[in-house]
Scaffold this motif. Structure first.
Motif, PDB file in Angstrom:
ATOM      1  N   MET A 154       1.040  -1.009  -0.023  1.00 13.29           N
ATOM      2  CA  MET A 154       0.073  -0.034  -0.054  1.00 13.29           C
ATOM      3  C   MET A 154       0.861   1.162  -0.026  1.00 13.29           C
ATOM      4  O   MET A 154       1.811   1.401   0.916  1.00 13.29           O
ATOM      5  N   ALA A 155       0.609   2.114  -0.847  1.00 18.81           N
ATOM      6  CA  ALA A 155       1.577   3.419  -1.193  1.00 18.81           C
ATOM      7  C   ALA A 155       0.896   4.278  -0.108  1.00 18.81           C
ATOM      8  O   ALA A 155      -0.133   4.345   0.269  1.00 18.81           O
ATOM      9  N   GLN A 156       1.928   4.937   0.475  1.00 19.16           N
ATOM     10  CA  GLN A 156       1.634   5.953   1.874  1.00 19.16           C
ATOM     11  C   GLN A 156       1.881   7.254   0.836  1.00 19.16           C
ATOM     12  O   GLN A 156       2.520   7.504  -0.022  1.00 19.16           O
ATOM     13  N   THR A 157       1.189   8.408   1.665  1.00 17.83           N
ATOM     14  CA  THR A 157       1.385   9.622   1.118  1.00 17.83           C
ATOM     15  C   THR A 157       1.505  10.616   2.356  1.00 17.83           C
ATOM     16  O   THR A 157       1.497  10.002   3.355  1.00 17.83           O
ATOM     17  N   TYR A 158       1.617  11.898   1.755  1.00 15.51           N
ATOM     18  CA  TYR A 158       2.031  12.851   2.901  1.00 15.51           C
ATOM     19  C   TYR A 158       0.717  12.906   3.529  1.00 15.51           C
ATOM     20  O   TYR A 158       0.704  13.451   5.111  1.00 15.51           O
ATOM     21  N   THR A 171      11.007   7.203  11.642  1.00 18.43           N
ATOM     22  CA  THR A 171      10.648   7.139  10.315  1.00 18.43           C
ATOM     23  C   THR A 171       9.302   6.639  10.080  1.00 18.43           C
ATOM     24  O   THR A 171       8.459   7.063   9.290  1.00 18.43           O
ATOM     25  N   ASP A 172       8.751   5.937  11.114  1.00 13.80           N
ATOM     26  CA  ASP A 172       7.452   5.412  11.070  1.00 13.80           C
ATOM     27  C   ASP A 172       6.383   6.372  11.195  1.00 13.80           C
ATOM     28  O   ASP A 172       5.362   6.583  10.799  1.00 13.80           O
ATOM     29  N   VAL A 194       6.312   9.057   8.195  1.00 12.82           N
ATOM     30  CA  VAL A 194       5.886   8.466   6.882  1.00 12.82           C
ATOM     31  C   VAL A 194       6.797   8.360   6.036  1.00 12.82           C
ATOM     32  O   VAL A 194       7.074   7.288   5.383  1.00 12.82           O
ATOM     33  N   ASP A 195       7.534   9.489   5.540  1.00 15.81           N
ATOM     34  CA  ASP A 195       8.648   9.452   4.690  1.00 15.81           C
ATOM     35  C   ASP A 195      10.088   9.550   5.312  1.00 15.81           C
ATOM     36  O   ASP A 195      10.397  10.489   6.013  1.00 15.81           O
ATOM     37  N   PRO A 196      10.667   8.221   5.272  1.00 15.24           N
ATOM     38  CA  PRO A 196      11.926   8.147   5.795  1.00 15.24           C
ATOM     39  C   PRO A 196      12.981   9.118   5.235  1.00 15.24           C
ATOM     40  O   PRO A 196      14.000   9.531   5.941  1.00 15.24           O
ATOM     41  N   GLY A 197      12.707   9.715   4.159  1.00 13.29           N
ATOM     42  CA  GLY A 197      13.534  10.925   3.584  1.00 13.29           C
ATOM     43  C   GLY A 197      13.323  11.975   4.189  1.00 13.29           C
ATOM     44  O   GLY A 197      14.276  12.779   3.963  1.00 13.29           O
ATOM     45  N   VAL A 222      14.155  12.300   7.249  1.00 13.26           N
ATOM     46  CA  VAL A 222      15.105  12.518   8.355  1.00 13.26           C
ATOM     47  C   VAL A 222      16.480  13.445   7.989  1.00 13.26           C
ATOM     48  O   VAL A 222      17.059  12.922   6.991  1.00 13.26           O
TER      49      VAL A 222
END
Lengths: 148, 146
Positions: free
Chosen positions: B1-5, B76-77, B80-83, B85
């Motif tokens: 499942m894709a996550q979004t902002y 990161t959880d 949502v977006d680990p990027g 950090v």
């Protein structure tokens, strides 16, 4: 023998390019038990605005750990690796590492200090693409335990 | 499942003191072997009990970088977006011994927003404990929120 602090500032030649593959990122994420889709699935990464699958924040250590051998094996420093303990670690990311990156690491010996019979060595590893884009910087402090 | 902002924390809605969802991780010997392979850190103290105890350790110990990576999951959880950090740093203050059994060692990680910074960034302070004692010191992450 304490490590000579005058070696601080010494920079080692950049490493050969490391090509980041999507399967390596998936393997690393799996080793962490982390099923975040941004580490596995291009569509999920794209939904978050990333051009490809991204790597976890500590992934650059895979490259910088290898690169740090340049410093650990430097005969001038004379580090006894069997006495080395990892004291501190920090990452600063300009952007996440992602699949398709070809990355080089430039290691610099930033500080050398002695305390309580131990040497503390802080190195900085600058991670950049072969095109010259800065991706991340990692700082590692290694504690070389004194003898006796 | 894709996550979004859509489900990600928003800077203006997050206050200092906000607690991130805590997580508990189980570290077994097999996890250390797998991390060794994935990371390239094959130091024997992370998989060989005979060598680990011969150098004065209580048992095989987890890689500090493995502990650091697990603790980052709380950030990161949540993000949502680990990027998101931007920075992440720790001190390794105490080893995590991993016994040769099926129970493994437990790592409990909590985090809270300690400061709101410029440019939509927050600093998260993490606490990672094993057997009631902190194993990471000054564990901090800087996260860019939307």
């Amino acid at each position: 023998m304490p490590i000579d602090p005058s070696f601080a500032g010494r920079t080692y030649p950049p490493t050969e390019p490391y090509e980041v593959g999507v399967e390596k990122i998936r393997e690393f994420a799996a080793a962490l038990g982390d099923d975040n889709p941004a580490y596995r699935d291009r569509a999920a990464a794209a939904a978050l605005g990333h051009p490809d699958v991204i790597a976890p924040p500590t992934f650059p250590f895979v490259l910088t750990f290898q690169a740090s051998r340049r410093l650990i094996d430097d005969p001038d420093l004379g580090i006894d690796y069997s006495r080395v303990v990892h004291g501190e670690q920090k990452f600063a990311h300009t952007r996440p590492v992602r699949a398709g990156d070809a990355l080089t690491v430039t290691v610099t010996l930033e500080t050398v200090r002695s305390a309580g019979g131990h040497d503390m060595i802080t190195s900085r590893s600058d991670v950049a693409t072969v095109e010259g884009e800065h991706v991340a910087t990692a700082w590692s402090t290694l504690v070389v335990r004194g003898e006796g | 499942m894709a996550q979004t902002y859509d489900s990600a924390p928003v800077f203006d809605e997050i206050e200092v003191g906000h607690e991130l969802p805590a997580q508990t991780f189980t570290i077994r010997r097999a996890d250390l072997v797998r991390y060794a392979g994935a990371s390239g850190d094959f130091n024997v103290i992370h998989w060989n009990q005979r060598v680990a105890t011969s150098v004065g350790l209580p048992d095989v110990i987890a890689h500090g970088m493995f502990t650091m990576a697990l603790a980052a999951r709380v950030v990161t959880d949540w993000a949502v977006d680990p990027g998101r950090v931007q920075e992440y740093g720790v001190r390794f203050t105490r080893p995590v011994p991993v016994p040769d059994d099926d129970q493994g060692a437990l790592l409990e990680v909590t985090g809270k927003v300690a400061a709101k910074l410029d440019d939509g960034m927050v600093r998260v302070d993490l606490t990672a404990t094993h057997a009631g004692a902190k194993v990471l010191g000054r564990a901090q992450a800087v996260v860019a929120l939307g």
